[in-house]
Design a protein around this motif. Structure first.
Motif, PDB file in Angstrom:
ATOM      1  N   PRO A 109       0.841  -1.201   0.000  1.00 47.60           N
ATOM      2  CA  PRO A 109       0.000   0.000   0.000  1.00 47.60           C
ATOM      3  C   PRO A 109       0.880   1.255   0.000  1.00 47.60           C
ATOM      4  O   PRO A 109       1.927   1.273   0.653  1.00 47.60           O
ATOM      5  CB  PRO A 109      -0.796  -0.111   1.302  1.00 47.60           C
ATOM      6  CG  PRO A 109      -0.630  -1.516   1.760  1.00 47.60           C
ATOM      7  CD  PRO A 109       0.649  -2.023   1.202  1.00 47.60           C
ATOM      8  N   PHE A 110       0.447   2.278  -0.745  1.00 42.50           N
ATOM      9  CA  PHE A 110       1.205   3.523  -0.833  1.00 42.50           C
ATOM     10  C   PHE A 110       1.084   4.265   0.503  1.00 42.50           C
ATOM     11  O   PHE A 110      -0.014   4.373   1.062  1.00 42.50           O
ATOM     12  CB  PHE A 110       0.643   4.364  -1.987  1.00 42.50           C
ATOM     13  CG  PHE A 110       1.452   5.573  -2.319  1.00 42.50           C
ATOM     14  CD1 PHE A 110       2.723   5.469  -2.881  1.00 42.50           C
ATOM     15  CD2 PHE A 110       0.943   6.837  -2.065  1.00 42.50           C
ATOM     16  CE1 PHE A 110       3.465   6.604  -3.180  1.00 42.50           C
ATOM     17  CE2 PHE A 110       1.684   7.975  -2.362  1.00 42.50           C
ATOM     18  CZ  PHE A 110       2.951   7.851  -2.921  1.00 42.50           C
ATOM     19  N   ALA A 111       2.228   4.783   1.014  1.00 40.18           N
ATOM     20  CA  ALA A 111       2.205   5.395   2.359  1.00 40.18           C
ATOM     21  C   ALA A 111       1.395   6.695   2.390  1.00 40.18           C
ATOM     22  O   ALA A 111       0.674   6.962   3.349  1.00 40.18           O
ATOM     23  CB  ALA A 111       3.628   5.661   2.834  1.00 40.18           C
ATOM     24  N   GLY A 112       1.484   7.497   1.340  1.00 39.08           N
ATOM     25  CA  GLY A 112       0.729   8.765   1.319  1.00 39.08           C
ATOM     26  C   GLY A 112      -0.541   8.623   0.510  1.00 39.08           C
ATOM     27  O   GLY A 112      -1.104   7.534   0.423  1.00 39.08           O
ATOM     28  N   LYS A 113      -0.991   9.730  -0.087  1.00 37.47           N
ATOM     29  CA  LYS A 113      -2.191   9.688  -0.925  1.00 37.47           C
ATOM     30  C   LYS A 113      -1.752   9.692  -2.391  1.00 37.47           C
ATOM     31  O   LYS A 113      -1.002  10.575  -2.813  1.00 37.47           O
ATOM     32  CB  LYS A 113      -3.071  10.902  -0.616  1.00 37.47           C
ATOM     33  CG  LYS A 113      -4.279  11.016  -1.511  1.00 37.47           C
ATOM     34  CD  LYS A 113      -5.099  12.251  -1.160  1.00 37.47           C
ATOM     35  CE  LYS A 113      -6.216  12.500  -2.164  1.00 37.47           C
ATOM     36  NZ  LYS A 113      -5.765  12.947  -3.472  1.00 37.47           N
ATOM     37  N   LEU A 114      -2.211   8.717  -3.149  1.00 36.76           N
ATOM     38  CA  LEU A 114      -1.890   8.676  -4.580  1.00 36.76           C
ATOM     39  C   LEU A 114      -2.652   9.797  -5.276  1.00 36.76           C
ATOM     40  O   LEU A 114      -3.834  10.026  -4.987  1.00 36.76           O
ATOM     41  CB  LEU A 114      -2.340   7.331  -5.176  1.00 36.76           C
ATOM     42  CG  LEU A 114      -1.530   6.086  -4.798  1.00 36.76           C
ATOM     43  CD1 LEU A 114      -2.317   4.831  -5.117  1.00 36.76           C
ATOM     44  CD2 LEU A 114      -0.189   6.082  -5.530  1.00 36.76           C
ATOM     45  N   SER A 115      -1.981  10.500  -6.204  1.00 36.53           N
ATOM     46  CA  SER A 115      -2.724  11.519  -6.945  1.00 36.53           C
ATOM     47  C   SER A 115      -2.939  11.032  -8.379  1.00 36.53           C
ATOM     48  O   SER A 115      -2.303  10.066  -8.830  1.00 36.53           O
ATOM     49  CB  SER A 115      -1.993  12.852  -6.895  1.00 36.53           C
ATOM     50  OG  SER A 115      -0.649  12.656  -7.201  1.00 36.53           O
ATOM     51  N   ARG A 116      -3.850  11.710  -9.089  1.00 35.61           N
ATOM     52  CA  ARG A 116      -4.204  11.254 -10.441  1.00 35.61           C
ATOM     53  C   ARG A 116      -2.955  11.271 -11.319  1.00 35.61           C
ATOM     54  O   ARG A 116      -2.160  12.202 -11.282  1.00 35.61           O
ATOM     55  CB  ARG A 116      -5.284  12.173 -11.017  1.00 35.61           C
ATOM     56  CG  ARG A 116      -5.829  11.669 -12.333  1.00 35.61           C
ATOM     57  CD  ARG A 116      -6.972  12.505 -12.851  1.00 35.61           C
ATOM     58  NE  ARG A 116      -8.169  12.374 -12.039  1.00 35.61           N
ATOM     59  CZ  ARG A 116      -8.720  13.370 -11.346  1.00 35.61           C
ATOM     60  NH1 ARG A 116      -8.169  14.560 -11.351  1.00 35.61           N
ATOM     61  NH2 ARG A 116      -9.801  13.186 -10.649  1.00 35.61           N
ATOM     62  N   SER A 117      -2.773  10.204 -12.124  1.00 37.98           N
ATOM     63  CA  SER A 117      -1.593  10.119 -12.979  1.00 37.98           C
ATOM     64  C   SER A 117      -1.977   9.320 -14.215  1.00 37.98           C
ATOM     65  O   SER A 117      -3.159   9.083 -14.474  1.00 37.98           O
ATOM     66  CB  SER A 117      -0.450   9.442 -12.228  1.00 37.98           C
ATOM     67  OG  SER A 117      -0.808   8.104 -12.000  1.00 37.98           O
TER      68      SER A 117
END
Ligand SMILES: Cc1cc2nc3c(=O)[nH]c(=O)nc-3n(C[C@H](O)[C@H](O)[C@H](O)COP(=O)(O)O)c2cc1C
Length: 378
Positions: free
Chosen positions: A269-277
């Motif tokens: 799981p990604f530690a922060g917040k994933l942003s749109r990419s």
């Protein structure tokens, strides 16, 4: 069994005579203890004639016997029917101002309370808060019936039928048993704010937890992402499969695995917040099979697993396979249509065979509770 039947001063007090008979007919010894106000509604002569015992409600007569302690200690089960709003309040605060309340406090016997009163009194927040206090203390409070009340009106608050009270009171067959129930749906994190979840409402598990509590079991409810949980049980809130696994690390007599547990989790799981990419790829890896793991490490525990399939026709076969693969004693198969619904179609599969049933989740919960009672009766 020696049953102490407390009768309090409500209009339904006269119906307690039927209750004395019904308990006696089943071979129980009944000690009748009305409050002073109950005797305004039903005559002492009637209660003495039917119970076959003299009744003395004076706290200070026969003091050498210390009667409240004697009566309390002799009881195997205490039933109060009908229970007035006033009595619920006294019991909730531990106010011992007559022989009945003193005897109850002096007893270690399980207590069953059958409130009966007008709908407004029953729904009043003071009464409901007293009921919650009693349930949290392990006292079983039978919900009043809906029907004709004292006057021409009707609603919730009527004393249930004698046979229903008898069944409820004697259903405390799971007294002394601890049952773990998992309910709700797990969530597997994708990043710090997103998760993979499912549509489980937790309703089935909650109904099972409530019927087990009402049958006298000490219930440990492990609630996966549920806001509202019932009174009268220990609740542990969890979110992911890992947290559920940790919470399940308890010694109990039976387990009902009603929670919808994710079969996969995100590997990293990604530690922060994933942003749109441009887009990302998530690698999903299988989670642990918690009920199979529990049943193999706790062979003496009666374990129940759930199976969910979109196709009701294939459910029996899926449930039979799960019974073996997971090493559990009972599998409850239900269809995906049951998710979030009030009613459900199920198939119960154990080593003896299969049983189909349909109805409200409450009715199915009672069926599952009965299977647990049957197991401990053997
Ligand atoms: C005609 C009549 C009917 C009553 N019925 C009820 C009733 O059904 N439930 C209730 O909680 N109180 C009822 N009450 C009020 C109780 O009698 C009152 O709260 C009393 O103090 C209860 O005493 P006890 O709990 O010590 O028995 C009724 C009172 C009257 C006059």
């Amino acid at each position: 069994m020696r049953i102490l039947l407390g009768i309090t001063g409500g209009i339904a007090a006269y119906k307690a005579t039927g209750l004395i008979r019904a308990f006696q007919d089943l071979g129980h010894a009944v000690e009748v203890l009305p409050t002073e106000n109950a005797l305004r509604f039903v005559g002492k002569t009637t209660l003495e004639a039917i119970s076959g015992k003299n009744i003395d409600i004076d706290m200070y007569s026969d003091v050498a016997q210390v009667r409240h302690v004697e009566i309390g200690q002799q009881a195997d089960l205490i039933v109060i029917a009908p229970a007035t709003a006033s009595f619920l309040s006294r019991l909730a605060t531990g106010l011992a101002d007559d022989l009945l309340t003193n005897a109850i406090l002096a007893s270690r016997a399980p207590v069953v309370v059958c409130p009966a009163m007008h709908t407004e009194m029953w729904e009043n927040s003071a009464t409901q808060s007293n009921v919650r206090v009693l349930q949290d203390r392990g006292i079983r409070v039978m919900s009043p019936a809906v029907g004709r009340l004292t006057g021409a009106d009707s609603g919730a608050g009527r004393m249930p039928e004698v046979q229903d009270i008898v069944r409820y009171a004697l259903m405390g067959e799971l007294n002394g048993k601890t049952v773990m129930v998992t309910a709700g749906g797990t969530r597997e994190p994708i990043d710090a704010v997103r998760f993979i979840g499912n549509h489980s409402s937790g309703r089935m598990g909650i109904e099972i937890a409530k019927t087990l509590r009402d049958a006298g079991a000490q219930v440990l409810l492990i609630a996966a992402n549920l806001d509202a949980t019932p009174n009268g049980m220990e609740v542990i809130h969890v979110s992911s499969v890992d947290e559920l696994e940790q919470a399940m690390n308890r010694e109990v007599d039976a387990v009902v695995m009603a929670a919808a547990v994710s079969d996969y989790r995100v590997e990293d799981p990604f530690a922060g917040k994933l942003s749109r990419s441009e887009g990302i790829e998530l690698k999903l890896i299988p989670t642990k099979d918690l009920i199979a793991q529990y049943s193999s490490t706790h062979p003496g525990v009666f374990t129940i697993a759930f199976a969910l399939a979109a196709n009701i026709e294939s459910l029996e076969q899926i449930a039979k396979t799960k019974l073996i693969d997971k090493g559990v004693q009972l599998v409850v198969g239900n269809s995906t249509k049951a998710l979030g619904s009030e009613v459900t179609d199920v198939i119960l599969v154990d080593s003896q065979g299969s049983q189909s049933a349909a109805g409200s989740k409450r009715a199915i919960a009672e069926l599952i509770t009965q299977r647990i009672i049957d197991h401990f009766r053997q």
